[in-house]
Design a protein around this motif. Sequence first.
Motif, PDB file in Angstrom:
ATOM      1  N   GLY A 128       0.800  -1.213   0.000  1.00 22.68           N
ATOM      2  CA  GLY A 128       0.000   0.000   0.000  1.00 22.68           C
ATOM      3  C   GLY A 128       0.837   1.269   0.000  1.00 22.68           C
ATOM      4  O   GLY A 128       0.500   2.251  -0.629  1.00 22.68           O
ATOM      5  N   TYR A 129       1.964   1.233   0.704  1.00 23.83           N
ATOM      6  CA  TYR A 129       2.799   2.430   0.759  1.00 23.83           C
ATOM      7  C   TYR A 129       3.964   2.355  -0.220  1.00 23.83           C
ATOM      8  O   TYR A 129       4.190   3.239  -1.016  1.00 23.83           O
ATOM      9  N   TYR A 130       4.755   1.281  -0.154  1.00 23.22           N
ATOM     10  CA  TYR A 130       5.876   1.090  -1.074  1.00 23.22           C
ATOM     11  C   TYR A 130       5.407   0.209  -2.235  1.00 23.22           C
ATOM     12  O   TYR A 130       4.738  -0.784  -2.017  1.00 23.22           O
ATOM     13  N   ASN A 131       5.818   0.544  -3.438  1.00 21.22           N
ATOM     14  CA  ASN A 131       5.565  -0.348  -4.566  1.00 21.22           C
ATOM     15  C   ASN A 131       6.535  -1.510  -4.484  1.00 21.22           C
ATOM     16  O   ASN A 131       7.729  -1.316  -4.297  1.00 21.22           O
ATOM     17  N   ASP A 132       6.038  -2.717  -4.627  1.00 22.02           N
ATOM     18  CA  ASP A 132       6.860  -3.934  -4.595  1.00 22.02           C
ATOM     19  C   ASP A 132       7.672  -4.054  -3.311  1.00 22.02           C
ATOM     20  O   ASP A 132       8.752  -4.616  -3.310  1.00 22.02           O
ATOM     21  N   ASN A 133       7.195  -3.499  -2.230  1.00 18.81           N
ATOM     22  CA  ASN A 133       7.821  -3.611  -0.908  1.00 18.81           C
ATOM     23  C   ASN A 133       9.242  -3.069  -0.839  1.00 18.81           C
ATOM     24  O   ASN A 133      10.044  -3.520  -0.036  1.00 18.81           O
ATOM     25  N   ASN A 134       9.598  -2.095  -1.686  1.00 18.55           N
ATOM     26  CA  ASN A 134      10.914  -1.483  -1.571  1.00 18.55           C
ATOM     27  C   ASN A 134      10.874  -0.043  -2.070  1.00 18.55           C
ATOM     28  O   ASN A 134       9.947   0.365  -2.756  1.00 18.55           O
ATOM     29  N   ASN A 135      11.899   0.700  -1.694  1.00 18.42           N
ATOM     30  CA  ASN A 135      12.025   2.098  -2.081  1.00 18.42           C
ATOM     31  C   ASN A 135      13.524   2.412  -2.156  1.00 18.42           C
ATOM     32  O   ASN A 135      14.303   1.927  -1.354  1.00 18.42           O
ATOM     33  N   PHE A 136      13.899   3.215  -3.130  1.00 20.84           N
ATOM     34  CA  PHE A 136      15.300   3.613  -3.277  1.00 20.84           C
ATOM     35  C   PHE A 136      15.358   5.128  -3.231  1.00 20.84           C
ATOM     36  O   PHE A 136      14.740   5.805  -4.029  1.00 20.84           O
ATOM     37  N   ASP A 137      16.117   5.650  -2.279  1.00 17.81           N
ATOM     38  CA  ASP A 137      16.133   7.075  -1.989  1.00 17.81           C
ATOM     39  C   ASP A 137      17.529   7.650  -2.192  1.00 17.81           C
ATOM     40  O   ASP A 137      18.508   7.111  -1.697  1.00 17.81           O
ATOM     41  N   LEU A 138      17.612   8.753  -2.907  1.00 10.61           N
ATOM     42  CA  LEU A 138      18.844   9.520  -3.070  1.00 10.61           C
ATOM     43  C   LEU A 138      18.586  10.881  -2.445  1.00 10.61           C
ATOM     44  O   LEU A 138      17.573  11.518  -2.750  1.00 10.61           O
ATOM     45  N   ALA A 139      19.481  11.337  -1.556  1.00 10.67           N
ATOM     46  CA  ALA A 139      19.204  12.569  -0.816  1.00 10.67           C
ATOM     47  C   ALA A 139      20.463  13.405  -0.582  1.00 10.67           C
ATOM     48  O   ALA A 139      21.571  12.883  -0.489  1.00 10.67           O
ATOM     49  N   LEU A 140      20.230  14.707  -0.455  1.00 18.45           N
ATOM     50  CA  LEU A 140      21.244  15.687  -0.083  1.00 18.45           C
ATOM     51  C   LEU A 140      20.888  16.184   1.316  1.00 18.45           C
ATOM     52  O   LEU A 140      19.727  16.505   1.573  1.00 18.45           O
ATOM     53  N   ALA A 141      21.865  16.217   2.207  1.00 14.97           N
ATOM     54  CA  ALA A 141      21.610  16.654   3.576  1.00 14.97           C
ATOM     55  C   ALA A 141      22.537  17.790   3.975  1.00 14.97           C
ATOM     56  O   ALA A 141      23.716  17.818   3.594  1.00 14.97           O
ATOM     57  N   LEU A 142      21.995  18.733   4.733  1.00 15.35           N
ATOM     58  CA  LEU A 142      22.758  19.838   5.338  1.00 15.35           C
ATOM     59  C   LEU A 142      22.536  19.759   6.834  1.00 15.35           C
ATOM     60  O   LEU A 142      21.385  19.758   7.294  1.00 15.35           O
ATOM     61  N   ARG A 143      23.629  19.694   7.593  1.00 14.52           N
ATOM     62  CA  ARG A 143      23.524  19.551   9.039  1.00 14.52           C
ATOM     63  C   ARG A 143      24.447  20.538   9.749  1.00 14.52           C
ATOM     64  O   ARG A 143      25.572  20.761   9.321  1.00 14.52           O
ATOM     65  N   TYR A 144      23.968  21.063  10.870  1.00  8.30           N
ATOM     66  CA  TYR A 144      24.753  21.916  11.763  1.00  8.30           C
ATOM     67  C   TYR A 144      25.399  21.014  12.797  1.00  8.30           C
ATOM     68  O   TYR A 144      24.721  20.212  13.451  1.00  8.30           O
ATOM     69  N   GLN A 145      26.716  21.133  12.969  1.00  2.00           N
ATOM     70  CA  GLN A 145      27.450  20.286  13.909  1.00  2.00           C
ATOM     71  C   GLN A 145      27.692  21.035  15.227  1.00  2.00           C
ATOM     72  O   GLN A 145      28.034  22.208  15.231  1.00  2.00           O
ATOM     73  N   PHE A 146      27.512  20.309  16.321  1.00  3.16           N
ATOM     74  CA  PHE A 146      27.778  20.887  17.643  1.00  3.16           C
ATOM     75  C   PHE A 146      28.253  19.820  18.602  1.00  3.16           C
ATOM     76  O   PHE A 146      28.183  18.649  18.342  1.00  3.16           O
TER      77      PHE A 146
END
Length: 168
Positions: A150-168
Amino acid sequence: MKKIILSAFMLIGLAFSAQAQDISKNALGLRFGDNGGFGGELSYQRALSSNNRLEFDLGWRNRSSNNIYDDDAIKLTGLYQWVWNIDGGFNWYAGVGVGIGSYNRDYKDNRDYNNETFVFAAGDIGIEYNFDIPLLISLDFRPEFGGNDGYYNDNNNFDLALALRYQF
């Protein structure tokens, strides 16, 4: 012979420890990706040692699909990552983890709602750059397996992402 083997192991260990770069104790930011329509995720990283960390990502979405249905969903992903230094501020990392999510699909033609909770397994591989200022930028690929049809097609998902994080 034993001394030569022991010396070789010590040299290899020294070479790997010389390549290690301390990662930030904490990093908080946004991860922008496809992720099955989730888009942005709130992302937190917590260092466990100089080359291991935990990452937690909280994603949410609200979308419509061609006047057929409306989706509301939330997802939490937890990953354990290993980090290796490439050169200077460049690192690469790999990890494994699990997640849980929930979605509510409201069909516009008065069919029944579709509400489900799902669990999944995830992998992660990426590169990152640690700037001299407290900014960490990364690009990663995250396959997710499990979920449901119902949520994922064929029970899988492939994600490509860009992340920006503040380090402390």
